[in-house]
Scaffold this motif. Structure first.
Motif, PDB file in Angstrom:
ATOM      1  N   LEU A 355       8.695   0.799  -7.903  1.00 61.91           N
ATOM      2  CA  LEU A 355       8.433   1.700  -6.774  1.00 61.91           C
ATOM      3  C   LEU A 355       7.480   1.061  -5.775  1.00 61.91           C
ATOM      4  CD1 LEU A 355       8.137   5.137  -8.631  1.00 61.91           C
ATOM      5  CD2 LEU A 355      10.001   4.361  -7.171  1.00 61.91           C
ATOM      6  N   GLY A 356       6.512   0.300  -6.281  1.00 64.73           N
ATOM      7  CA  GLY A 356       5.600  -0.409  -5.382  1.00 64.73           C
ATOM      8  C   GLY A 356       6.342  -1.404  -4.505  1.00 64.73           C
ATOM      9  N   ASN A 357       7.347  -2.073  -5.070  1.00 62.49           N
ATOM     10  CA  ASN A 357       8.132  -3.048  -4.297  1.00 62.49           C
ATOM     11  C   ASN A 357       8.970  -2.381  -3.218  1.00 62.49           C
ATOM     12  OD1 ASN A 357       7.151  -5.242  -5.690  1.00 62.49           O
ATOM     13  ND2 ASN A 357       8.827  -5.269  -7.182  1.00 62.49           N
ATOM     14  N   VAL A 358       9.308  -1.112  -3.424  1.00 64.07           N
ATOM     15  CA  VAL A 358      10.146  -0.397  -2.458  1.00 64.07           C
ATOM     16  C   VAL A 358       9.488  -0.345  -1.087  1.00 64.07           C
ATOM     17  CG1 VAL A 358      11.064   1.876  -1.849  1.00 64.07           C
ATOM     18  CG2 VAL A 358      11.391   0.985  -4.164  1.00 64.07           C
ATOM     19  N   VAL A 359       8.172  -0.148  -1.058  1.00 69.47           N
ATOM     20  CA  VAL A 359       7.484   0.026   0.231  1.00 69.47           C
ATOM     21  C   VAL A 359       7.007  -1.298   0.814  1.00 69.47           C
ATOM     22  CG1 VAL A 359       6.722   2.348  -0.368  1.00 69.47           C
ATOM     23  CG2 VAL A 359       5.231   0.416  -0.872  1.00 69.47           C
ATOM     24  N   SER A 360       7.188  -2.394   0.087  1.00 74.27           N
ATOM     25  CA  SER A 360       6.612  -3.667   0.538  1.00 74.27           C
ATOM     26  C   SER A 360       7.252  -4.197   1.822  1.00 74.27           C
ATOM     27  CB  SER A 360       6.729  -4.721  -0.576  1.00 74.27           C
ATOM     28  OG  SER A 360       8.088  -4.951  -0.916  1.00 74.27           O
ATOM     29  N   ASP A 361       8.480  -3.804   2.116  1.00 71.44           N
ATOM     30  CA  ASP A 361       9.177  -4.310   3.308  1.00 71.44           C
ATOM     31  C   ASP A 361       9.191  -3.303   4.459  1.00 71.44           C
ATOM     32  OD1 ASP A 361       9.814  -6.722   2.010  1.00 71.44           O
ATOM     33  OD2 ASP A 361      11.590  -5.813   1.080  1.00 71.44           O
ATOM     34  N   LEU A 362       8.483  -2.192   4.312  1.00 70.04           N
ATOM     35  CA  LEU A 362       8.499  -1.165   5.355  1.00 70.04           C
ATOM     36  C   LEU A 362       7.436  -1.435   6.414  1.00 70.04           C
ATOM     37  CD1 LEU A 362       8.807   2.064   3.131  1.00 70.04           C
ATOM     38  CD2 LEU A 362      10.626   0.929   4.425  1.00 70.04           C
ATOM     39  N   MET A 393      -3.369   2.608  -8.084  1.00 73.84           N
ATOM     40  CA  MET A 393      -4.192   2.087  -6.992  1.00 73.84           C
ATOM     41  C   MET A 393      -4.472   0.589  -7.087  1.00 73.84           C
ATOM     42  SD  MET A 393      -4.186   4.445  -4.936  1.00 73.84           S
ATOM     43  CE  MET A 393      -4.978   3.415  -3.701  1.00 73.84           C
ATOM     44  N   PRO A 394      -4.568  -0.009  -8.284  1.00 76.12           N
ATOM     45  CA  PRO A 394      -4.707  -1.474  -8.313  1.00 76.12           C
ATOM     46  C   PRO A 394      -3.504  -2.187  -7.703  1.00 76.12           C
ATOM     47  CG  PRO A 394      -5.355  -0.528 -10.429  1.00 76.12           C
ATOM     48  CD  PRO A 394      -4.725   0.579  -9.631  1.00 76.12           C
ATOM     49  N   ILE A 395      -2.349  -1.490  -7.626  1.00 76.63           N
ATOM     50  CA  ILE A 395      -1.152  -2.060  -6.999  1.00 76.63           C
ATOM     51  C   ILE A 395      -1.095  -1.677  -5.525  1.00 76.63           C
ATOM     52  CG2 ILE A 395       1.370  -2.064  -7.007  1.00 76.63           C
ATOM     53  CD1 ILE A 395       1.176  -1.327 -10.014  1.00 76.63           C
ATOM     54  N   MET A 396      -1.332  -0.412  -5.231  1.00 77.97           N
ATOM     55  CA  MET A 396      -1.177   0.084  -3.864  1.00 77.97           C
ATOM     56  C   MET A 396      -2.252  -0.438  -2.916  1.00 77.97           C
ATOM     57  SD  MET A 396       1.584   1.760  -3.816  1.00 77.97           S
ATOM     58  CE  MET A 396       2.754   2.455  -4.980  1.00 77.97           C
ATOM     59  N   ALA A 397      -3.473  -0.671  -3.404  1.00 76.50           N
ATOM     60  CA  ALA A 397      -4.538  -1.144  -2.519  1.00 76.50           C
ATOM     61  C   ALA A 397      -4.224  -2.527  -1.946  1.00 76.50           C
ATOM     62  CB  ALA A 397      -5.881  -1.128  -3.248  1.00 76.50           C
ATOM     63  N   PRO A 398      -3.946  -3.539  -2.782  1.00 77.38           N
ATOM     64  CA  PRO A 398      -3.590  -4.841  -2.192  1.00 77.38           C
ATOM     65  C   PRO A 398      -2.255  -4.817  -1.449  1.00 77.38           C
ATOM     66  CG  PRO A 398      -3.404  -4.902  -4.594  1.00 77.38           C
ATOM     67  CD  PRO A 398      -4.068  -3.622  -4.245  1.00 77.38           C
ATOM     68  N   LEU A 399      -1.314  -3.987  -1.916  1.00 78.46           N
ATOM     69  CA  LEU A 399      -0.034  -3.872  -1.228  1.00 78.46           C
ATOM     70  C   LEU A 399      -0.228  -3.332   0.182  1.00 78.46           C
ATOM     71  CD1 LEU A 399       3.065  -4.039  -1.292  1.00 78.46           C
ATOM     72  CD2 LEU A 399       3.089  -1.729  -2.276  1.00 78.46           C
ATOM     73  N   SER A 400      -1.169  -2.409   0.351  1.00 77.65           N
ATOM     74  CA  SER A 400      -1.431  -1.845   1.673  1.00 77.65           C
ATOM     75  C   SER A 400      -1.912  -2.921   2.647  1.00 77.65           C
ATOM     76  CB  SER A 400      -2.460  -0.702   1.579  1.00 77.65           C
ATOM     77  OG  SER A 400      -3.731  -1.190   1.210  1.00 77.65           O
ATOM     78  N   ILE A 402      -0.997  -6.023   2.609  1.00 75.70           N
ATOM     79  CA  ILE A 402       0.151  -6.863   2.939  1.00 75.70           C
ATOM     80  C   ILE A 402       1.026  -6.212   4.014  1.00 75.70           C
ATOM     81  CG2 ILE A 402       2.299  -7.847   2.017  1.00 75.70           C
ATOM     82  CD1 ILE A 402       0.838  -8.118  -0.685  1.00 75.70           C
ATOM     83  N   ILE A 403       1.235  -4.892   3.910  1.00 78.72           N
ATOM     84  CA  ILE A 403       2.151  -4.228   4.851  1.00 78.72           C
ATOM     85  C   ILE A 403       1.433  -3.632   6.054  1.00 78.72           C
ATOM     86  CG2 ILE A 403       3.758  -3.728   2.981  1.00 78.72           C
ATOM     87  CD1 ILE A 403       2.888  -0.837   3.040  1.00 78.72           C
ATOM     88  N   GLY A 404       0.096  -3.780   6.110  1.00 80.02           N
ATOM     89  CA  GLY A 404      -0.645  -3.326   7.292  1.00 80.02           C
ATOM     90  C   GLY A 404      -1.088  -1.892   7.268  1.00 80.02           C
ATOM     91  N   VAL A 405      -1.090  -1.265   6.089  1.00 74.73           N
ATOM     92  CA  VAL A 405      -1.605   0.101   5.942  1.00 74.73           C
ATOM     93  C   VAL A 405      -3.077   0.011   5.550  1.00 74.73           C
ATOM     94  CG1 VAL A 405      -1.449   2.231   4.573  1.00 74.73           C
ATOM     95  CG2 VAL A 405       0.637   1.044   5.280  1.00 74.73           C
ATOM     96  N   THR A 406      -3.933   0.819   6.176  1.00 77.32           N
ATOM     97  CA  THR A 406      -5.342   0.771   5.806  1.00 77.32           C
ATOM     98  C   THR A 406      -5.518   1.268   4.370  1.00 77.32           C
ATOM     99  OG1 THR A 406      -5.924   3.020   6.517  1.00 77.32           O
ATOM    100  CG2 THR A 406      -5.955   1.291   8.201  1.00 77.32           C
ATOM    101  N   ARG A 407      -6.508   0.725   3.698  1.00 79.15           N
ATOM    102  CA  ARG A 407      -6.735   1.126   2.308  1.00 79.15           C
ATOM    103  C   ARG A 407      -7.133   2.604   2.225  1.00 79.15           C
ATOM    104  NH1 ARG A 407      -8.810  -3.434  -1.890  1.00 79.15           N
ATOM    105  NH2 ARG A 407      -7.297  -5.037  -1.309  1.00 79.15           N
TER     106      ARG A 407
END
Length: 473
Positions: A355-362, A393-400, A402-407
């Motif tokens: 699911l984390g990978n799903v949002v990585s290209d958005l 959150m250990p996944i979503m924080a660094p992922l954010s 990468i995709i330009g979403v603020t933490r």
């Protein structure tokens, strides 16, 4: 010629919601089948904030498939009951304790007094109680306190002409709004921000706006339904379910005003003292269900003795209360079985990773909304605020990053995706226990609550878009 007087057959409803047991067992079976097809994988567990175990976001690896077979599947419900034992026994004990209080007569006396006092302004109780419960939850977390609130306010609201859904909604919606908005909530906001490496409780003002808007939506929604029930009791979704409660509590106009005996007055004072101890323990010492359960057992015994009940009457009161909440307690364990299956099959981490990978290209704004839906989905299998924060959150924080979403926005997506769903999914243990304490079938709660959840979801998406557009940090 004889006239045919037979009544035309009534058309049966095309669809009837299955029993909650059936729904939960079906979910468990689907999860078991998934363990044969979804690749197994896991993250390494490492120490996190405040000594809690979290995951290493860069450590996901595939592992050997461990599908859940028939023999293993036969054990998941008993194991779910064991895993959820804390909630299961808390449900039993709170049911028993409040039955003892009913036998003392002090609940009926208080309900009689308050129903007379609020007879002409009862609708004001909805915004007052909802806001109070929401405020407590947004400061200390613990939406599980709704289990305490419901049996306290239920008799009063029934006496005032409302139904069990109104009582459940005030407690459940109030606490879940406070928890989700998390203005100063250490359990979801504080922990998620620590994991994400941003100042704890930063961004308070924006969360406060969300809190106010979400409370307002809840209050208006509940008041609209409550007014319909007040005007015509047949509009109640639980009209038949509430029949016994109406006979028990709606008697303020039919009988003389109740007066408390001296022993009942002392018992009432003792009850207030115990509730003060409860608040002190929860806020000051981090008490949770085990500690509250112990206090409630002692409270039932002491208050019962002060009110003049014999030890046999107290014991039988607990027994009757246990029986009344039996279904709810069992549902909690059956709901936990879904997570047991996913953990046995080692696909829980795979679901989170995928699911984390799903949002990585958005793009960023869609990424923020995507994170909300990811958290909403994950909450079905991890119905715990702190548990979901430690896993996601250990996944979503660094992922954010990468995709330009603020933490800060990523944390908000977690809060809103996790929070409101606590009173939607049948896998949420405390929620299912609360419904049984209120006497509200899950199917009828969904009929009532789903429109409000859609409004909250719309609010969540709009606020996430705004947060990302202004680069909220």
């Amino acid at each position: 010629m004889a006239q045919n007087t037979a009544k035309p057959e009534q058309k049966k409803s095309k669809f009837q919601m299955p029993h909650i047991y059936v729904i939960l067992v079906l979910f468990s079976a689907i999860a078991a089948v998934a363990t044969y097809f979804v690749p197994a994988g896991q993250y390494e567990r490492v120490p996190g904030p405040e000594g809690r175990i979290t995951i290493d976001a860069n450590s996901y690896t595939s592992v050997e498939q461990t599908p859940v077979g028939i023999t293993d599947f036969l054990t998941v419900i008993p194991r779910g009951l064991i895993d959820a034992g804390e909630v299961v026994f808390f449900t039993f004990i709170i049911g028993g304790m409040f039955m003892v209080l009913r036998q003392t007569g002090i609940i009926e006396i208080v309900v009689d007094s308050l129903s007379r006092k609020f007879a002409n302004k009862s609708i004001l109780l909805i915004p007052i109680l909802t806001t109070v419960f929401a405020t407590v939850a947004t400061l200390i977390g613990t939406p599980e306190l709704s289990l305490v609130y419901i049996p306290v306010i239920l008799p009063l609201l029934i006496a005032l002409g409302y139904d069990s859904i109104v009582a459940a909604a005030i407690a459940l919606c109030g606490t879940v709004v406070g928890f989700a908005a998390g203005v100063l909530n250490p359990i979801n906001t504080g922990l998620a921000q620590k994991i994400s490496g941003i100042p704890v409780f930063s961004g308070l003002g924006f969360r406060l706006i969300i809190f106010i808007l979400a409370v307002a939506l809840a209050v208006l929604f509940i008041m609209r339904y409550a007014n319909k029930v007040k005007q015509n009791p047949l509009n109640s979704y639980v009209y038949e379910d509430d029949r016994e409660k109406r006979e028990l509590y709606r008697n303020a106009e039919k009988v003389e005003k109740r007066t408390a005996t001296t022993r009942q007055k002392y018992a009432s004072i003792a009850t207030l003292v115990f509730f003060a101890i409860l608040v002190y323990g929860v806020i000051g010492h981090g008490w949770f269900m085990v500690e509250m359960s112990g206090l409630f057992i002692f409270m039932g015994i002491v208050v019962g003795l002060i009110a003049g009940l014999s030890t046999v009457e107290i014991a039988e009161g607990f027994n009757k209360g246990f029986r009344d909440v039996l279904v709810g307690a069992i549902i909690v364990g059956v709901a936990r079985a879904v997570a047991v299956v996913l953990e046995d099959g080692q696909i829980m981490d795979t679901i989170v990773y995928s699911l984390g990978n799903v949002v990585s290209d958005l793009p960023p704004i869609l990424g923020a909304v995507g994170m909300y839906f990811i958290q909403l989905i994950i909450n079905f299998v991890i119905p715990s605020g702190s548990g979901q924060a430690l896993v996601t959150m250990p996944i979503m924080a660094p992922l954010s990053d990468i995709i330009g979403v603020t933490r800060q926005t990523a944390v908000l997506a977690f809060q809103l995706g996790d929070g409101f769903a606590h009173i939607l999914y049948p896998t949420s243990g405390y929620f299912m226990a609360a419904l049984v304490i209120a006497g509200v079938p899950y199917q009828k709660w969904i009929k009532f609550f789903l429109p409000l959840f859609v409004f909250w979801a719309g609010l969540s998406i709009v606020m996430l878009i705004i947060a990302q557009a202004i680069q909220w940090s």
